[in-house]
Write a protein that holds these residues in place. Structure first.
Motif, PDB file in Angstrom:
ATOM      1  N   GLY A  79      -0.068  -9.693  -1.077  1.00 28.94           N
ATOM      2  CA  GLY A  79       0.823  -8.977  -1.774  1.00 28.94           C
ATOM      3  C   GLY A  79       1.132  -9.106  -3.213  1.00 28.94           C
ATOM      4  O   GLY A  79       0.321  -9.398  -4.070  1.00 28.94           O
ATOM      5  N   ASN A  80       2.353  -9.033  -3.538  1.00 21.70           N
ATOM      6  CA  ASN A  80       2.863  -9.019  -4.886  1.00 21.70           C
ATOM      7  C   ASN A  80       3.060 -10.425  -5.616  1.00 21.70           C
ATOM      8  O   ASN A  80       3.087 -10.669  -6.538  1.00 21.70           O
ATOM      9  CB  ASN A  80       4.254  -8.296  -5.205  1.00 21.70           C
ATOM     10  CG  ASN A  80       3.828  -6.706  -5.058  1.00 21.70           C
ATOM     11  OD1 ASN A  80       2.821  -6.332  -5.349  1.00 21.70           O
ATOM     12  ND2 ASN A  80       5.038  -6.073  -4.918  1.00 21.70           N
ATOM     13  N   VAL A 128      -1.420  -0.828   2.531  1.00 20.65           N
ATOM     14  CA  VAL A 128      -0.842  -1.303   3.910  1.00 20.65           C
ATOM     15  C   VAL A 128      -0.264  -0.167   4.544  1.00 20.65           C
ATOM     16  O   VAL A 128      -0.433  -0.175   5.899  1.00 20.65           O
ATOM     17  CB  VAL A 128       0.217  -2.528   3.583  1.00 20.65           C
ATOM     18  CG1 VAL A 128       1.138  -2.755   4.726  1.00 20.65           C
ATOM     19  CG2 VAL A 128      -0.464  -3.591   3.078  1.00 20.65           C
ATOM     20  N   ILE A 129       0.593   0.536   4.032  1.00 16.01           N
ATOM     21  CA  ILE A 129       1.288   1.688   4.909  1.00 16.01           C
ATOM     22  C   ILE A 129       0.139   2.410   5.256  1.00 16.01           C
ATOM     23  O   ILE A 129       0.248   3.030   6.356  1.00 16.01           O
ATOM     24  CB  ILE A 129       2.318   2.312   3.793  1.00 16.01           C
ATOM     25  CG1 ILE A 129       3.443   1.444   3.842  1.00 16.01           C
ATOM     26  CG2 ILE A 129       2.510   3.874   4.395  1.00 16.01           C
ATOM     27  CD1 ILE A 129       4.173   2.291   2.519  1.00 16.01           C
ATOM     28  N   PHE A 149       6.349  -1.330  -6.722  1.00 17.23           N
ATOM     29  CA  PHE A 149       5.922  -0.759  -5.401  1.00 17.23           C
ATOM     30  C   PHE A 149       4.722   0.212  -5.884  1.00 17.23           C
ATOM     31  O   PHE A 149       4.922   1.260  -6.426  1.00 17.23           O
ATOM     32  CB  PHE A 149       6.811   0.187  -4.712  1.00 17.23           C
ATOM     33  CG  PHE A 149       6.431   0.779  -3.375  1.00 17.23           C
ATOM     34  CD1 PHE A 149       7.080  -0.130  -2.388  1.00 17.23           C
ATOM     35  CD2 PHE A 149       5.897   1.820  -3.308  1.00 17.23           C
ATOM     36  CE1 PHE A 149       6.550   0.300  -1.075  1.00 17.23           C
ATOM     37  CE2 PHE A 149       5.371   2.275  -1.867  1.00 17.23           C
ATOM     38  CZ  PHE A 149       5.882   1.641  -0.836  1.00 17.23           C
ATOM     39  N   ASN A 150       3.332  -0.110  -5.443  1.00 13.46           N
ATOM     40  CA  ASN A 150       2.245   0.651  -6.100  1.00 13.46           C
ATOM     41  C   ASN A 150       1.081   0.588  -4.996  1.00 13.46           C
ATOM     42  O   ASN A 150       1.104   0.592  -3.997  1.00 13.46           O
ATOM     43  CB  ASN A 150       1.728   0.170  -7.289  1.00 13.46           C
ATOM     44  CG  ASN A 150       1.572  -1.332  -7.436  1.00 13.46           C
ATOM     45  OD1 ASN A 150       1.416  -2.021  -6.573  1.00 13.46           O
ATOM     46  ND2 ASN A 150       1.626  -1.815  -8.611  1.00 13.46           N
ATOM     47  N   ALA A 151      -0.302   0.453  -5.541  1.00 13.00           N
ATOM     48  CA  ALA A 151      -1.397   0.496  -4.435  1.00 13.00           C
ATOM     49  C   ALA A 151      -1.329  -0.454  -3.466  1.00 13.00           C
ATOM     50  O   ALA A 151      -1.790  -0.047  -2.349  1.00 13.00           O
ATOM     51  CB  ALA A 151      -2.552   0.441  -5.449  1.00 13.00           C
ATOM     52  N   VAL A 204      -8.540  -5.959  -1.614  1.00 21.18           N
ATOM     53  CA  VAL A 204      -8.698  -6.724  -2.737  1.00 21.18           C
ATOM     54  C   VAL A 204      -8.722  -5.848  -4.073  1.00 21.18           C
ATOM     55  O   VAL A 204      -8.109  -5.873  -4.976  1.00 21.18           O
ATOM     56  CB  VAL A 204     -10.118  -7.539  -2.859  1.00 21.18           C
ATOM     57  CG1 VAL A 204     -10.352  -8.022  -4.368  1.00 21.18           C
ATOM     58  CG2 VAL A 204     -10.139  -8.542  -1.631  1.00 21.18           C
ATOM     59  N   LYS A 205      -9.317  -4.701  -3.942  1.00 23.31           N
ATOM     60  CA  LYS A 205      -9.365  -3.475  -5.016  1.00 23.31           C
ATOM     61  C   LYS A 205      -8.072  -3.099  -5.207  1.00 23.31           C
ATOM     62  O   LYS A 205      -7.480  -2.622  -6.267  1.00 23.31           O
ATOM     63  CB  LYS A 205     -10.339  -2.420  -4.807  1.00 23.31           C
ATOM     64  CG  LYS A 205     -11.863  -2.905  -4.826  1.00 23.31           C
ATOM     65  CD  LYS A 205     -12.133  -3.496  -6.030  1.00 23.31           C
ATOM     66  CE  LYS A 205     -13.540  -4.026  -6.031  1.00 23.31           C
ATOM     67  NZ  LYS A 205     -13.854  -4.498  -7.314  1.00 23.31           N
ATOM     68  N   THR A 206      -7.312  -2.870  -4.258  1.00 24.49           N
ATOM     69  CA  THR A 206      -5.688  -2.665  -4.414  1.00 24.49           C
ATOM     70  C   THR A 206      -4.902  -3.457  -4.662  1.00 24.49           C
ATOM     71  O   THR A 206      -3.583  -3.142  -4.851  1.00 24.49           O
ATOM     72  CB  THR A 206      -5.321  -1.575  -3.032  1.00 24.49           C
ATOM     73  OG1 THR A 206      -5.307  -2.604  -1.994  1.00 24.49           O
ATOM     74  CG2 THR A 206      -6.218  -0.529  -2.694  1.00 24.49           C
ATOM     75  N   GLY A 207      -5.124  -4.826  -4.710  1.00 20.46           N
ATOM     76  CA  GLY A 207      -4.291  -5.893  -4.983  1.00 20.46           C
ATOM     77  C   GLY A 207      -3.523  -6.534  -3.793  1.00 20.46           C
ATOM     78  O   GLY A 207      -2.369  -7.162  -3.891  1.00 20.46           O
TER      79      GLY A 207
END
Length: 168
Positions: free
Chosen positions: A69-70, A17-18, A10-12, A125-128
């Protein structure tokens, strides 16, 4: 189809999104609400619907141009990534109605909003949150945003025009 795992924490991307959801929803409660409940529902749901339609058109086989997402398979948190589009459908029409734009300024308005959408996608894109594949690039999203915003505005005008029930 192989599942690609980009991250397992649970990260960037989740915070992105939140943050986008909170930044979109909180001001709705703070600003005056000039819309009826049906207008609010329409504008929130159209943003989510367009995201679902295009994600399930160009982000799945045979195109499979990006993942969210992941990992490449659907996760529960991906549902929130669709919800994040809802408030922006609302704000798109809110500011359009507030500024009372018509004709040429509508084109400028759609271009500005498409630019903001591209900026948010770039941040994603930058936050993944978004992972491009098979040569997809950010600039390919420009015509999609322009088309969707034009359709959104046209549908809103058709559904909520003051004279829609009058006979001609």
């Amino acid at each position: 189809m192989e599942n690609i795992i980009y991250d397992n924490h649970f990260n960037a991307n989740e915070w992105f999104v939140i943050g986008i959801i909170v930044l979109g929803l909180v001001p709705i409660w703070l600003f005056p609400r000039p819309f009826s409940p049906s207008q609010i529902t329409f504008n929130m749901l159209i943003g989510i619907t367009f995201a679902l339609i295009f994600d399930h058109t160009i982000a799945v086989p045979p195109f499979d141009l990006y993942d969210t997402g992941n990992q490449s398979k659907f996760e529960l948190f991906d549902l929130f990534s669709y919800i994040m589009y809802g408030p922006y459908g609302y704000w798109f029409i809110y500011w359009y109605e507030r500024a009372r734009m018509y004709e040429f300024m509508t084109i400028v308005y759609i271009l500005v909003w498409a630019g903001m959408a591209i900026g948010l996608e770039w941040m994603g894109v930058k936050t993944g949150e978004f992972h491009y594949k098979h040569g997809y690039q950010l600039m390919y999203s420009c015509p999609i945003y322009l088309l969707l915003m034009s359709i959104h505005l046209k549908m809103y005008r058709m559904a909520f025009a003051p004279d829609r029930w009058k006979r001609k």
